[in-house]
Design an enzyme around this catalytic site. Structure first.
Site, PDB file in Angstrom:
ATOM      1  N   GLU A  69       0.862  -1.187   0.000  1.00 21.84           N
ATOM      2  CA  GLU A  69       0.000   0.000   0.000  1.00 21.84           C
ATOM      3  C   GLU A  69       0.894   1.231   0.000  1.00 21.84           C
ATOM      4  O   GLU A  69       1.873   1.282   0.735  1.00 21.84           O
ATOM      5  CB  GLU A  69      -0.914  -0.002   1.225  1.00 21.84           C
ATOM      6  CG  GLU A  69      -1.755   1.246   1.415  1.00 21.84           C
ATOM      7  CD  GLU A  69      -2.632   1.555   0.226  1.00 21.84           C
ATOM      8  OE1 GLU A  69      -2.562   2.711  -0.250  1.00 21.84           O
ATOM      9  OE2 GLU A  69      -3.375   0.663  -0.224  1.00 21.84           O
ATOM     10  N   ASP A  96       4.673   1.429  -4.158  1.00 15.97           N
ATOM     11  CA  ASP A  96       3.820   1.494  -5.333  1.00 15.97           C
ATOM     12  C   ASP A  96       3.860   0.134  -6.035  1.00 15.97           C
ATOM     13  O   ASP A  96       4.919  -0.486  -6.125  1.00 15.97           O
ATOM     14  CB  ASP A  96       4.374   2.596  -6.257  1.00 15.97           C
ATOM     15  CG  ASP A  96       3.477   2.894  -7.435  1.00 15.97           C
ATOM     16  OD1 ASP A  96       2.974   1.942  -8.049  1.00 15.97           O
ATOM     17  OD2 ASP A  96       3.306   4.079  -7.753  1.00 15.97           O
ATOM     18  N   ASP A 118      -8.278   1.340  -7.547  1.00 13.49           N
ATOM     19  CA  ASP A 118      -8.752   2.627  -8.066  1.00 13.49           C
ATOM     20  C   ASP A 118      -9.043   2.472  -9.560  1.00 13.49           C
ATOM     21  O   ASP A 118      -8.171   2.050 -10.322  1.00 13.49           O
ATOM     22  CB  ASP A 118      -7.668   3.688  -7.855  1.00 13.49           C
ATOM     23  CG  ASP A 118      -8.185   5.097  -8.075  1.00 13.49           C
ATOM     24  OD1 ASP A 118      -9.048   5.291  -8.956  1.00 13.49           O
ATOM     25  OD2 ASP A 118      -7.715   6.012  -7.384  1.00 13.49           O
ATOM     26  N   LYS A 122     -10.714   8.118 -16.210  1.00 10.26           N
ATOM     27  CA  LYS A 122     -10.369   8.936 -17.369  1.00 10.26           C
ATOM     28  C   LYS A 122      -9.381   8.203 -18.280  1.00 10.26           C
ATOM     29  O   LYS A 122      -8.435   7.582 -17.806  1.00 10.26           O
ATOM     30  CB  LYS A 122      -9.778  10.273 -16.913  1.00 10.26           C
ATOM     31  CG  LYS A 122     -10.782  11.146 -16.178  1.00 10.26           C
ATOM     32  CD  LYS A 122     -10.184  12.489 -15.799  1.00 10.26           C
ATOM     33  CE  LYS A 122     -11.220  13.353 -15.073  1.00 10.26           C
ATOM     34  NZ  LYS A 122     -10.665  14.664 -14.653  1.00 10.26           N
ATOM     35  N   ASP A 154     -16.134  -3.681  -7.781  1.00  4.97           N
ATOM     36  CA  ASP A 154     -17.539  -3.351  -8.001  1.00  4.97           C
ATOM     37  C   ASP A 154     -17.705  -2.497  -9.249  1.00  4.97           C
ATOM     38  O   ASP A 154     -18.817  -2.267  -9.701  1.00  4.97           O
ATOM     39  CB  ASP A 154     -18.088  -2.569  -6.803  1.00  4.97           C
ATOM     40  CG  ASP A 154     -17.423  -1.199  -6.689  1.00  4.97           C
ATOM     41  OD1 ASP A 154     -16.173  -1.154  -6.610  1.00  4.97           O
ATOM     42  OD2 ASP A 154     -18.143  -0.188  -6.700  1.00  4.97           O
ATOM     43  N   THR A 191     -13.087  -7.759   1.512  1.00  2.00           N
ATOM     44  CA  THR A 191     -12.432  -6.496   1.819  1.00  2.00           C
ATOM     45  C   THR A 191     -13.444  -5.557   2.454  1.00  2.00           C
ATOM     46  O   THR A 191     -14.645  -5.831   2.497  1.00  2.00           O
ATOM     47  CB  THR A 191     -11.884  -5.829   0.549  1.00  2.00           C
ATOM     48  OG1 THR A 191     -12.976  -5.295  -0.215  1.00  2.00           O
ATOM     49  CG2 THR A 191     -11.093  -6.812  -0.312  1.00  2.00           C
ATOM     50  N   GLU A 192     -12.958  -4.405   2.932  1.00  2.00           N
ATOM     51  CA  GLU A 192     -13.854  -3.409   3.517  1.00  2.00           C
ATOM     52  C   GLU A 192     -14.884  -2.938   2.490  1.00  2.00           C
ATOM     53  O   GLU A 192     -16.090  -2.857   2.765  1.00  2.00           O
ATOM     54  CB  GLU A 192     -13.060  -2.194   4.020  1.00  2.00           C
ATOM     55  CG  GLU A 192     -12.045  -2.522   5.098  1.00  2.00           C
ATOM     56  CD  GLU A 192     -10.662  -2.816   4.525  1.00  2.00           C
ATOM     57  OE1 GLU A 192     -10.577  -3.251   3.355  1.00  2.00           O
ATOM     58  OE2 GLU A 192      -9.670  -2.627   5.244  1.00  2.00           O
ATOM     59  N   TYR A 193     -14.386  -2.617   1.274  1.00  2.00           N
ATOM     60  CA  TYR A 193     -15.282  -2.135   0.227  1.00  2.00           C
ATOM     61  C   TYR A 193     -16.284  -3.209  -0.174  1.00  2.00           C
ATOM     62  O   TYR A 193     -17.457  -2.931  -0.438  1.00  2.00           O
ATOM     63  CB  TYR A 193     -14.480  -1.693  -0.994  1.00  2.00           C
ATOM     64  CG  TYR A 193     -13.792  -0.354  -0.833  1.00  2.00           C
ATOM     65  CD1 TYR A 193     -14.525   0.805  -0.591  1.00  2.00           C
ATOM     66  CD2 TYR A 193     -12.409  -0.245  -0.950  1.00  2.00           C
ATOM     67  CE1 TYR A 193     -13.893   2.036  -0.451  1.00  2.00           C
ATOM     68  CE2 TYR A 193     -11.769   0.979  -0.813  1.00  2.00           C
ATOM     69  CZ  TYR A 193     -12.520   2.107  -0.564  1.00  2.00           C
ATOM     70  OH  TYR A 193     -11.894   3.326  -0.420  1.00  2.00           O
ATOM     71  N   GLU A 194     -15.815  -4.448  -0.228  1.00  2.00           N
ATOM     72  CA  GLU A 194     -16.689  -5.544  -0.623  1.00  2.00           C
ATOM     73  C   GLU A 194     -17.862  -5.691   0.336  1.00  2.00           C
ATOM     74  O   GLU A 194     -19.010  -5.864  -0.082  1.00  2.00           O
ATOM     75  CB  GLU A 194     -15.870  -6.831  -0.681  1.00  2.00           C
ATOM     76  CG  GLU A 194     -16.604  -8.014  -1.276  1.00  2.00           C
ATOM     77  CD  GLU A 194     -15.697  -9.214  -1.447  1.00  2.00           C
ATOM     78  OE1 GLU A 194     -16.212 -10.269  -1.856  1.00  2.00           O
ATOM     79  OE2 GLU A 194     -14.479  -9.095  -1.167  1.00  2.00           O
TER      80      GLU A 194
END
Length: 213
Positions: A69, A96, A118, A122, A154, A191-194
């Site tokens: 991370e 990175d 992420d 664009k 997602d 994951t947290e987002y999941e």
């Protein structure tokens, strides 16, 4: 991703070398000496707050897990989660994802995870997407022949882009789901987002792919 600055994060990360590797370039080809065993290494690029990588390390003690991370203020939460456990098979790196070839030798990583990266929507930012061909080349350098990547998101646009990018790179898909939580695919740790998105009823896209030998 908007990152809330935590001025104390860097100091806390530096205080725990048992989890946060300070000079990963020195361990290239020598990660067995860091973990003091010959267990396989699994790598998550973009570990966020660490729910996935910490959960996987708890669930699979015979696999060594490394989370990458780039933001101190995010990685410190992963460290705090690790400190609540006893996980000798977990390490974290502040870096990175483009630099993985600097830290791991050819074939040193058995499997790689990309979770809710992420999307960089664009077009001019396509090279920043973690499934861009430049990243895929770096991953291929550290994975064994036919090394596998597991990807969850997602974001439908990023998922479609990733399918095209991996296919054009010559990767072979082992499994694809447009609705992971209503499939028969083993999904060991969320994951947290999941968790957040699935509770809202959003579909989770999933793929497992490997490089050609």
């Amino acid at each position: 991703m908007r990152v809330r600055h935590k001025p104390w994060a860097k100091d806390l990360l530096n205080e725990h070398p048992e989890y946060v590797v300070q000079a990963p370039e020195d361990l290239k080809g020598e990660w067995e000496s860091e973990f003091k065993n010959t267990h396989p290494i699994h790598l998550e690029v973009g570990s966020g707050k660490g729910q996935f990588i910490v959960g996987m390390a708890k669930k699979f003690p015979d696999i060594n897990f490394i989370g990458i991370e780039m933001f101190d203020s995010v990685l410190v939460t992963a460290l705090q989660r690790a400190l609540e456990e006893d996980l000798p098979n977990l390490r974290l790196i502040r870096t990175d994802g483009r630099k993985v070839s600097e830290y791991f030798a050819s074939g040193e990583v058995e499997q790689l995870y990309l979770n809710f990266s992420d999307p960089w929507p664009k077009k001019r930012h396509a090279k920043r997407r973690l499934t861009h061909k430049n990243f895929l080349s770096a991953y291929e350098n550290i994975l064994p022949k036919e090394g596998r990547i597991q990807f969850k998101t997602d974001n439908q646009g990023l998922f479609e882009y990733s399918l095209c990018s991996m296919s054009q790179y010559g990767m072979i898909f082992d499994n694809i789901s447009l609705d992971l939580h209503h499939s028969d695919i083993d999904n060991h740790v969320m994951t947290e987002y999941e968790e957040k998105f699935s509770k809202k009823g959003q579909r989770i896209n999933y793929l497992l792919a490997h490089f050609k030998a």
